[in-house]
Design an enzyme around this catalytic site. Structure first.
Site, PDB file in Angstrom:
ATOM      1  N   GLU A  15       0.856  -1.180   0.000  1.00 20.40           N
ATOM      2  CA  GLU A  15       0.000   0.000   0.000  1.00 20.40           C
ATOM      3  C   GLU A  15       0.893   1.232   0.000  1.00 20.40           C
ATOM      4  O   GLU A  15       1.754   1.391   0.862  1.00 20.40           O
ATOM      5  CB  GLU A  15      -0.907  -0.002   1.236  1.00 20.40           C
ATOM      6  CG  GLU A  15      -1.750   1.240   1.396  1.00 20.40           C
ATOM      7  CD  GLU A  15      -2.841   1.375   0.343  1.00 20.40           C
ATOM      8  OE1 GLU A  15      -3.435   2.469   0.248  1.00 20.40           O
ATOM      9  OE2 GLU A  15      -3.102   0.401  -0.372  1.00 20.40           O
ATOM     10  N   CYS A  62      -5.549   5.082   5.709  1.00 23.78           N
ATOM     11  CA  CYS A  62      -5.326   3.886   4.893  1.00 23.78           C
ATOM     12  C   CYS A  62      -6.625   3.130   4.697  1.00 23.78           C
ATOM     13  O   CYS A  62      -7.500   3.155   5.558  1.00 23.78           O
ATOM     14  CB  CYS A  62      -4.290   2.985   5.570  1.00 23.78           C
ATOM     15  SG  CYS A  62      -3.813   1.569   4.572  1.00 23.78           S
ATOM     16  N   CYS A  65      -5.367  -0.890   6.458  1.00 20.30           N
ATOM     17  CA  CYS A  65      -5.349  -1.050   7.914  1.00 20.30           C
ATOM     18  C   CYS A  65      -6.707  -0.612   8.453  1.00 20.30           C
ATOM     19  O   CYS A  65      -6.815   0.341   9.232  1.00 20.30           O
ATOM     20  CB  CYS A  65      -4.232  -0.223   8.527  1.00 20.30           C
ATOM     21  SG  CYS A  65      -2.643  -0.416   7.692  1.00 20.30           S
ATOM     22  N   HIS A  69      -6.660   2.586  12.914  1.00 20.73           N
ATOM     23  CA  HIS A  69      -6.348   3.986  13.177  1.00 20.73           C
ATOM     24  C   HIS A  69      -7.494   4.656  13.941  1.00 20.73           C
ATOM     25  O   HIS A  69      -7.262   5.538  14.783  1.00 20.73           O
ATOM     26  CB  HIS A  69      -6.074   4.736  11.873  1.00 20.73           C
ATOM     27  CG  HIS A  69      -4.737   4.438  11.294  1.00 20.73           C
ATOM     28  ND1 HIS A  69      -3.567   4.909  11.835  1.00 20.73           N
ATOM     29  CD2 HIS A  69      -4.371   3.702  10.202  1.00 20.73           C
ATOM     30  CE1 HIS A  69      -2.538   4.490  11.116  1.00 20.73           C
ATOM     31  NE2 HIS A  69      -3.003   3.740  10.126  1.00 20.73           N
ATOM     32  N   ARG A 482       0.781  -4.492  11.290  1.00 23.38           N
ATOM     33  CA  ARG A 482       2.183  -4.291  10.952  1.00 23.38           C
ATOM     34  C   ARG A 482       3.042  -3.874  12.134  1.00 23.38           C
ATOM     35  O   ARG A 482       4.243  -3.698  11.985  1.00 23.38           O
ATOM     36  CB  ARG A 482       2.283  -3.252   9.831  1.00 23.38           C
ATOM     37  CG  ARG A 482       1.709  -3.767   8.524  1.00 23.38           C
ATOM     38  CD  ARG A 482       1.280  -2.654   7.588  1.00 23.38           C
ATOM     39  NE  ARG A 482       0.691  -3.213   6.382  1.00 23.38           N
ATOM     40  CZ  ARG A 482      -0.579  -3.639   6.293  1.00 23.38           C
ATOM     41  NH1 ARG A 482      -1.386  -3.536   7.332  1.00 23.38           N
ATOM     42  NH2 ARG A 482      -1.039  -4.143   5.168  1.00 23.38           N
ATOM     43  N   SER A 505       4.743   1.395   9.846  1.00 13.19           N
ATOM     44  CA  SER A 505       5.624   1.551   8.692  1.00 13.19           C
ATOM     45  C   SER A 505       6.467   2.816   8.769  1.00 13.19           C
ATOM     46  O   SER A 505       7.419   2.963   8.005  1.00 13.19           O
ATOM     47  CB  SER A 505       4.817   1.515   7.388  1.00 13.19           C
ATOM     48  OG  SER A 505       4.327   0.206   7.160  1.00 13.19           O
ATOM     49  N   CYS A 552       3.256  -0.441   4.529  1.00 14.91           N
ATOM     50  CA  CYS A 552       2.065   0.374   4.289  1.00 14.91           C
ATOM     51  C   CYS A 552       2.514   1.830   4.272  1.00 14.91           C
ATOM     52  O   CYS A 552       2.460   2.518   5.282  1.00 14.91           O
ATOM     53  CB  CYS A 552       1.008   0.132   5.350  1.00 14.91           C
ATOM     54  SG  CYS A 552      -0.577   0.892   4.934  1.00 14.91           S
ATOM     55  N   CYS A 555       0.121   4.650   5.318  1.00 19.13           N
ATOM     56  CA  CYS A 555       0.105   4.914   6.759  1.00 19.13           C
ATOM     57  C   CYS A 555       1.352   5.684   7.175  1.00 19.13           C
ATOM     58  O   CYS A 555       1.296   6.573   8.021  1.00 19.13           O
ATOM     59  CB  CYS A 555       0.057   3.606   7.540  1.00 19.13           C
ATOM     60  SG  CYS A 555      -1.528   2.757   7.476  1.00 19.13           S
TER      61      CYS A 555
END
Length: 573
Positions: A15, A62, A65, A69, A482, A505, A552, A555
């Site tokens: 992503e 994102c 995910c 968040h 992640r 990330s 990602c 993110c």
């Protein structure tokens, strides 16, 4: 021996936008730079908003995910306002988080990472009967029949013969780094297709509790869904039965398909348990597979840090030791590029100083990425499922230790192998087994509390801004698929004055900091110059290691402005 420069841009099957630049010599990588090439900046647009609305914008960081968040955001606001939520709301959030992580891990393996290990074209030469015998030797999954494998082979073969590889185009079929026999390739290819349907079904749990997916609905003070066994619009008996089925189907696929496939494939690539070794400091905040969000329970995993390659001594996690640097990233701090800022003092002030495209190299510049460099106590830190497993094992978590050690025994590797390309991939599968077990337990508690009369999902006590303090700050920690995720908020007079996200990330794909430490992606590729790269024009080995982190980048650098307002002006051409 001559040094060669290699650029991989973009890294696909992730992503966001990620560019990897390398120096190689003699079939080995000697240096590496990770560059996120797309600017974003969601933190800026949250300033001035009602903190009760922050989650709805923050989770648009994102579309992969999903929901996590939002949970970090509502927890940050609840922390700032000292706002407790009902136990049933905590259980719902944990179920939503767990199912999201399980879906993410399975999708990552089959649809983003498996093709680094599985040669699709080789599967066309497999014997379906032999593939069925192989499948029966590792799993009782009912779809593992010769007829199904033959059908998959015919469907994919028709596309290949017609020159239409579709979703399997653009890969490095026939690369000498592929090791699986044709029958194992066919087995994995069939499960790739089955996982597409499976993940679409089991994520309905998000729609039941959150109304939709992606981006289910949340609520500061609890959850927006109601529990009413006599109401068709609430969580009723029909919905509870459906949730039971979804959790059961998730568990069966993980235990009978995903986990056995990872173990079987890993056996052909044992050397990758010593390739892709990354930053020796790992961190987890103690959730994910082990605890119900917001409710530490005796015997569950607590937050901790494993520093400098010592995977036995767990150090306490101290949020005050986090600092973000912009030394190598296109942002500016008032005190200069070599200073680190704690997230509660963080700023997102873009200042692009890189070359104008088209460019050959970005890494020739001091600044080369849009990702900040978070550090913990001055150390580059690796986060993710392998960090969670190592932290759990260091605390003697019974189930995590048993499953991890069993998987490693099959590879003839020690626990240190979890910090590797193969280790990160293996830990996702182990964690998925653990998470499915935890979902069973959480859902049992949820149902028992309903039958005992507890149907409360929202606490209204501090919903009114008149009850809030004039000034407040809070942080929401959780474990995303992640790795460790945190949202940091400051509130003044009922409005957000500062908002910062430090995401998995960002930790893993960060560039150099003020002391020159590389981020975990860079470390994993260039550590000791051991990482192989046989064919620079077909960098399959690099993809294996980078994909093992499941990047990602959306993110990592954040973005969204629904009103189309100007976040910052960046001139690149």
């Amino acid at each position: 021996m001559a040094t060669q420069r290699v650029v991989i841009d973009p890294i696909t099957r992730i992503e966001g936008h990620l560019r990897i630049e390398l120096e190689t010599s003699g079939g080995r990588i000697t240096d590496a730079w990770a560059s996120a090439t797309q600017f974003r900046g969601i933190e800026t647009i949250l300033k001035g908003r009602d903190p009760r609305d922050a989650w709805a914008l923050a989770q648009r960081i994102c579309g992969v995910c999903t929901g996590i968040h939002a949970i970090a955001s509502v927890r940050a606001v609840e922390d700032a306002l000292d706002y407790p939520i009902p136990r049933q709301a905590e259980l719902i959030r944990s179920l939503v988080t767990a199912m999201g992580i399980v879906q993410d891990h399975v999708m990552h393996f089959y649809h983003l990472h498996a093709l680094d290990w599985v040669d699709v074209k080789s599967a066309l030469a497999a014997d379906p009967q032999a593939a069925a015998r192989l499948a029966a030797s590792v799993s009782p999954w009912p779809s593992n029949s010769a007829a199904w494998f033959r059908e998959v082979q015919q469907r994919v073969g028709a596309s290949v013969s017609g020159g239409q590889l579709g979703i399997f185009a653009g890969s490095y079929w026939g690369h000498p780094a592929y090791r699986l026999p044709p029958e194992a390739n066919l087995l994995a290819l069939a499960h790739y297709l089955e996982a597409l349907q499976w993940q679409r079904e089991i994520i309905r749990l998000h729609t039941i509790f959150g109304g939709k997916n992606p981006h289910p609905n949340f609520l500061v003070g609890g959850m927006a869904c109601s529990i009413n066994l006599d109401n068709q619009l609430g969580i009723n008996a029909v919905r509870l039965d459906e949730l039971t089925g979804l959790i059961g189907r998730a568990r069966r696929f993980v235990e009978e398909v995903y986990y056995p496939d990872v173990l079987a494939i890993a056996g052909f690539y044992r050397e990758y348990a010593a390739i892709g070794i990354s930053s020796p400091t790992l961190m987890a905040v103690g959730e994910g597979a082990f605890s119900c969000a917001g409710t530490p329970v005796a015997g569950e995993v607590r937050a901790g840090v494993l520093a400098d390659g010592d995977y036995e001594e767990l150090r306490p996690f101290e949020p005050a030791k986090i600092a973000e640097f912009v030394t190598s990233s296109w942002y500016a701090y008032p005190e200069g590029d070599n200073a680190g800022r704690h997230p509660w003092r963080g700023e997102t002030a873009p200042r692009y100083t890189g070359p104008r495209p088209p460019y050959g190299q970005i890494s020739d510049n001091v600044k080369y990425t849009w990702v900040k460099a978070p550090r913990y106590d001055g150390r580059a830190v690796q986060v993710g499922p392998n960090a969670r497993m190592l932290v759990a094992c260091a605390q003697g978590h019974k189930d995590a230790t048993r499953l991890t050690d069993e998987a490693l025994a099959g590879l003839g590797a020690g626990r240190e192998a979890l910090n590797s390309t193969l280790g990160r991939t293996l830990c996702r599968a182990v964690e998925s087994v653990l998470l499915c077990n935890r979902m069973d337990e959480w859902f049992r508690q949820f149902q028992e509390r309903i039958h005992a009369g507890d149907t409360t999902t929202f606490n209204p006590d501090k919903w009114d801004p008149a009850t809030w303090p004039k000034s407040a700050q809070g942080v929401g920690f959780t474990e995303a698929a992640r790795g460790t995720l945190s949202h940091w908020v400051e509130i003044e007079n009922g409005r957000i004055t500062r908002y910062q996200c430090v995401v998995p990330s960002t930790w893993n794909s960060s560039g150099r900091d003020a002391s020159g430490q590389p981020g975990p992606f860079e470390h994993a590729l260039a550590h000791r110059g051991h990482h192989p790269l046989l064919e620079p024009g077909r960098p399959l080995e690099v993809l294996r290691t980078i994909h093992s982190f499941d990047p990602c980048q959306s993110c990592a650098v954040h973005l969204f402005d629904p009103a189309g307002g100007t976040i910052g002006t960046v001139s690149v051409s």
